[in-house]
Design a protein around this motif. Structure first.
Motif, PDB file in Angstrom:
ATOM      1  N   ILE A  91       0.816  -1.220   0.000  1.00 24.22           N
ATOM      2  CA  ILE A  91       0.000   0.000   0.000  1.00 24.22           C
ATOM      3  C   ILE A  91       0.851   1.274   0.000  1.00 24.22           C
ATOM      4  CG2 ILE A  91      -1.692   1.359   1.300  1.00 24.22           C
ATOM      5  CD1 ILE A  91      -3.079  -1.312   1.994  1.00 24.22           C
ATOM      6  N   PRO A  92       1.865   1.417   0.858  1.00 24.20           N
ATOM      7  CA  PRO A  92       2.671   2.646   0.798  1.00 24.20           C
ATOM      8  C   PRO A  92       3.390   2.815  -0.540  1.00 24.20           C
ATOM      9  CG  PRO A  92       3.114   1.439   2.832  1.00 24.20           C
ATOM     10  CD  PRO A  92       2.260   0.560   1.979  1.00 24.20           C
ATOM     11  N   VAL A  93       3.792   1.717  -1.141  1.00 28.32           N
ATOM     12  CA  VAL A  93       4.454   1.771  -2.449  1.00 28.32           C
ATOM     13  C   VAL A  93       3.464   2.281  -3.503  1.00 28.32           C
ATOM     14  CG1 VAL A  93       5.596   0.397  -4.231  1.00 28.32           C
ATOM     15  CG2 VAL A  93       5.994  -0.112  -1.806  1.00 28.32           C
ATOM     16  N   LEU A  94       2.238   1.756  -3.474  1.00 28.12           N
ATOM     17  CA  LEU A  94       1.209   2.209  -4.415  1.00 28.12           C
ATOM     18  C   LEU A  94       0.878   3.681  -4.188  1.00 28.12           C
ATOM     19  CD1 LEU A  94      -1.139  -0.907  -4.399  1.00 28.12           C
ATOM     20  CD2 LEU A  94       0.410  -0.184  -6.229  1.00 28.12           C
ATOM     21  N   ASP A  95       0.864   4.104  -2.926  1.00 30.81           N
ATOM     22  CA  ASP A  95       0.637   5.520  -2.622  1.00 30.81           C
ATOM     23  C   ASP A  95       1.704   6.386  -3.287  1.00 30.81           C
ATOM     24  OD1 ASP A  95      -1.613   4.980  -1.105  1.00 30.81           O
ATOM     25  OD2 ASP A  95      -0.557   5.115   0.812  1.00 30.81           O
ATOM     26  N   GLN A  96       2.959   5.982  -3.158  1.00 29.01           N
ATOM     27  CA  GLN A  96       4.058   6.743  -3.755  1.00 29.01           C
ATOM     28  C   GLN A  96       3.980   6.733  -5.276  1.00 29.01           C
ATOM     29  OE1 GLN A  96       6.486   8.721  -2.357  1.00 29.01           O
ATOM     30  NE2 GLN A  96       5.126   8.504  -0.614  1.00 29.01           N
ATOM     31  N   LEU A  97       3.655   5.588  -5.861  1.00 29.42           N
ATOM     32  CA  LEU A  97       3.489   5.526  -7.317  1.00 29.42           C
ATOM     33  C   LEU A  97       2.368   6.458  -7.772  1.00 29.42           C
ATOM     34  CD1 LEU A  97       3.880   1.749  -8.206  1.00 29.42           C
ATOM     35  CD2 LEU A  97       5.228   3.651  -9.104  1.00 29.42           C
ATOM     36  N   TRP A 100       3.588  10.064  -7.630  1.00 24.16           N
ATOM     37  CA  TRP A 100       4.466  10.327  -8.755  1.00 24.16           C
ATOM     38  C   TRP A 100       3.676  10.417 -10.059  1.00 24.16           C
ATOM     39  CZ3 TRP A 100       5.872   8.353 -13.446  1.00 24.16           C
ATOM     40  CH2 TRP A 100       7.012   8.907 -14.032  1.00 24.16           C
ATOM     41  N   GLY A 101       2.735   9.498 -10.236  1.00 22.91           N
ATOM     42  CA  GLY A 101       1.912   9.494 -11.451  1.00 22.91           C
ATOM     43  C   GLY A 101       1.088  10.767 -11.591  1.00 22.91           C
ATOM     44  N   HIS A 102       0.543  11.230 -10.490  1.00 28.86           N
ATOM     45  CA  HIS A 102      -0.245  12.456 -10.512  1.00 28.86           C
ATOM     46  C   HIS A 102       0.639  13.648 -10.901  1.00 28.86           C
ATOM     47  CE1 HIS A 102      -3.627  15.014  -9.625  1.00 28.86           C
ATOM     48  NE2 HIS A 102      -2.890  15.734  -8.808  1.00 28.86           N
ATOM     49  N   ALA A 103       1.815  13.733 -10.306  1.00 27.04           N
ATOM     50  CA  ALA A 103       2.746  14.831 -10.639  1.00 27.04           C
ATOM     51  C   ALA A 103       3.191  14.729 -12.091  1.00 27.04           C
ATOM     52  CB  ALA A 103       3.954  14.786  -9.703  1.00 27.04           C
TER      53      ALA A 103
END
Length: 107
Positions: A91-97, A100-103
């Motif tokens: 879950i934290p990895v998906l949050d970070q992805l 990044w994807g949003h930015a």
């Protein structure tokens, strides 16, 4: 030059392979709120076929990211999908992805 073993068995590639697939990240997003039945996932993911959803759920189970259990209601068998304890570490990895994807999308 010495070959870096990470180039052969790249850890990032292994992680990406586990979550790659058109519907896997969407399924994982939905399961953050708690367990869902197959029909609930199908309803929440318009456009996914039962075959593809079943395949991708199976792959997530094979990788121990999610678990499932069967339950009977009114004589009908339902399968309930949820994150495994191991899968919750993703879950934290998906949050970070996602961050990044949003930015990157707004670039």
């Amino acid at each position: 030059m010495t070959a870096d073993p990470k180039m052969h068995d790249c850890p990032a590639l292994i992680a990406i392979k586990a979550i790659s697939g058109k519907w896997k990240t969407r399924v994982l997003w939905l399961l953050r709120d708690g367990p869902h039945h197959f029909g609930e996932l199908r309803t929440a993911l318009p456009g996914v076929s039962a075959k593809v959803l079943s395949e991708q759920l199976g792959q997530l189970k094979d990788d121990a990211i999610i678990s499932s259990r069967e339950e009977m209601r009114d004589g009908v068998l339902y399968v309930l999908y949820a994150y495994s304890d191991y899968g919750r570490s993703l879950i934290p990895v998906l949050d970070q992805l996602g961050t990044w994807g949003h930015a990157h999308q707004n670039r």
